[in-house]
Design an enzyme around this catalytic site. Structure first.
Site, PDB file in Angstrom:
ATOM      1  N   TYR A  55       0.866  -1.184   0.000  1.00  0.00           N
ATOM      2  CA  TYR A  55       0.000   0.000   0.000  1.00  0.00           C
ATOM      3  C   TYR A  55       0.902   1.233   0.000  1.00  0.00           C
ATOM      4  O   TYR A  55       1.904   1.263   0.735  1.00  0.00           O
ATOM      5  CB  TYR A  55      -0.869   0.051   1.260  1.00  0.00           C
ATOM      6  CG  TYR A  55      -1.963  -0.991   1.320  1.00  0.00           C
ATOM      7  CD1 TYR A  55      -3.007  -0.987   0.404  1.00  0.00           C
ATOM      8  CD2 TYR A  55      -1.975  -1.970   2.307  1.00  0.00           C
ATOM      9  CE1 TYR A  55      -4.024  -1.931   0.450  1.00  0.00           C
ATOM     10  CE2 TYR A  55      -2.988  -2.922   2.365  1.00  0.00           C
ATOM     11  CZ  TYR A  55      -3.999  -2.892   1.441  1.00  0.00           C
ATOM     12  OH  TYR A  55      -4.998  -3.829   1.497  1.00  0.00           O
ATOM     13  N   HIS A  71      -0.809   4.780  -0.894  1.00  0.00           N
ATOM     14  CA  HIS A  71      -1.672   5.953  -0.668  1.00  0.00           C
ATOM     15  C   HIS A  71      -0.906   7.238  -0.992  1.00  0.00           C
ATOM     16  O   HIS A  71      -0.820   8.159  -0.189  1.00  0.00           O
ATOM     17  CB  HIS A  71      -2.190   5.965   0.781  1.00  0.00           C
ATOM     18  CG  HIS A  71      -2.990   4.748   1.132  1.00  0.00           C
ATOM     19  ND1 HIS A  71      -4.229   4.489   0.586  1.00  0.00           N
ATOM     20  CD2 HIS A  71      -2.718   3.700   1.953  1.00  0.00           C
ATOM     21  CE1 HIS A  71      -4.680   3.342   1.056  1.00  0.00           C
ATOM     22  NE2 HIS A  71      -3.778   2.838   1.876  1.00  0.00           N
TER      23      HIS A  71
END
Ligand SMILES: NC(=O)c1ccc[n+]([C@@H]2O[C@H](COP(=O)([O-])OP(=O)(O)OC[C@H]3O[C@@H](n4cnc5c(N)ncnc54)[C@H](O)[C@@H]3O)[C@@H](O)[C@H]2O)c1
Length: 368
Positions: free
Chosen positions: A94, A96
């Protein structure tokens, strides 16, 4: 391919990017797996299990980042990790990026291939590597909400399920997507009276078909939100407008209409939160109170149930890890547009348009 699995360094993060069975499957296919000592400990996977699967345990993060051609992890690289990323290294995790310009610039400067779990798509246009974490956060939201409704925790002293002769707790869920549906399932199973506020009428029809009778759907507008805030013991914030900051559906002024000791669990806090008074908290210090209303706003909720979360995450990511190790990022992106969508930065080029817009940086579509 040499695959490296570092220990997560973000505060209160106990997940790991690859389970021993994943290491075993990679080794069986002729790849090498390096695991930083203790990486799986927080999820209940000790070094010995990785060694038995054929992985090599390395003592330091430096050695791991130095030797691995591909890194598989969970959370966005922290500043200490960004400094260790190498040119041409594939980092699958991840990221983001839209929320963090320093990370974006750091990854561009490293000239790595940043393949982000959160933008990998499926053939229905969904985000299959995000869904399992939303399922967990949704279920956890009611578990945490029930805990903080207890009087010694600062809550109103309400048992969500009630008992014969006493009405059950009232649970208001804003948004009936993945998080909201899982929250409603748990709350209804406990015996609470549940209302889901949604704007998507087709979604409300679907929910009506499979939700139990103690779950109702109501169209979400400022009036229905106000009416249900004064009714609710527990509010779960679970709205998402893809690619955008979460809308503030509950203002500070609305809090005075809520019952003292009511609890808000704002799961959407990772997108800025759908409550004006929400600010991100950690597992070590998860709640605070504003105008008598308890706020729980942990940004990485699944990290607290690391074992379940690691299993759910790696069930979804492992097939991609295997494909990446087999083909490498360039050939896989050519072959599969769903993986191409995961590549946010490619050797110094920003290939994700919303991230470029968020930070006012140059964008170039991935050449496939
Ligand atoms: N804090 C955490 O640890 C954590 C973990 C996982 C997911 N999340 C976050 O939870 C949020 C929800 O995720 P999801 O997977 O359920 O998204 P989703 O897209 O499945 O569901 C969002 C729902 O919100 C509805 N919605 C949009 N505007 C609304 C409004 N004004 N009123 C009521 N409903 C509205 C949409 O119609 C949709 O059904 C996201 O912000 C996600 O990033 C947080």
């Amino acid at each position: 391919m040499i695959v490296g699995v570092p220990t997560e360094v973000k505060l209160d993060e106990y997940r790991v990017g690859l389970r021993p069975v994943g290491a075993e499957m990679l080794v069986q296919r002729g790849h090498s797996v390096l695991v930083q000592s203790g990486a799986g400990e927080g999820s209940g996977f000790p070094n010995e299990m990785y060694e038995a699967a054929g992985a090599k345990i390395v003592d330091s993060a430096e050695e791991l980042w130095q030797k691995a051609e591909m890194i598989v992890k969970v959370k966005e690289p922290q500043a200490t990790e960004v400094r260790q990323i190498r040119e041409d290294q594939t980092v699958f995790t991840y990221f983001h990026f839209a929320a963090d310009k320093d990370l974006t610039v750091g990854c561009l400067e490293s000239k790595c291939i940043a393949a982000a779990y959160e933008t990998l798509t499926d053939r229905h246009g969904r985000l299959p590597l995000l869904t399992p974490m939303s399922e967990i956060a949704g279920k956890l939201s009611v578990q945490e909400g029930a805990k903080y409704l207890e009087r010694p925790q600062g809550g109103r002293g309400v048992l969500l399920g009630g008992v014969p002769g006493v009405e059950p707790g009232h649970v208001l869920i804003l948004g009936g997507g993945v998080v909201g549906t899982c929250a409603a399932t748990v709350a209804a199973g406990m015996g609470a009276d549940v209302v889901i506020l949604e704007v998507n009428i087709d979604r409300m029809r679907e929910l009506g078909e499979f939700m139990p009778p103690n779950v109702r759907t109501i169209y979400s507008d400022p009036q229905s939100i106000r009416e249900h805030l004064s009714w609710a013991d527990l509010v779960v914030g679970a709205v998402l407008i893809p690619g955008a900051k979460a809308p503030h559906l509950i203002s500070r002024a609305d809090l005075v209409h809520m019952k003292p000791g009511a609890v808000i669990v704002d799961v959407a806090i990772d997108q800025g939160g759908c409550v004006e008074t929400a600010r991100v908290t950690t597992h070590s210090d998860p709640i605070y109170t504003v105008d008598g209303v308890v706020h729980y706003c942990v940004g990485n909720m699944p990290g607290s149930v690391a074992r379940t979360s690691t299993q759910a995450l790696t069930n979804a990511t492992l097939p991609w890890v295997l494909k990446l190790a087999e083909h490498g990022p360039d050939a896989l992106a050519k072959k599969d547009p769903h993986f191409a969508a995961a590549i946010n930065t490619n050797r110094g080029v920003l290939t994700n348009q919303p991230v470029a817009q968020a930070h006012n940086l140059d964008f170039e579509p991935l050449a496939v």
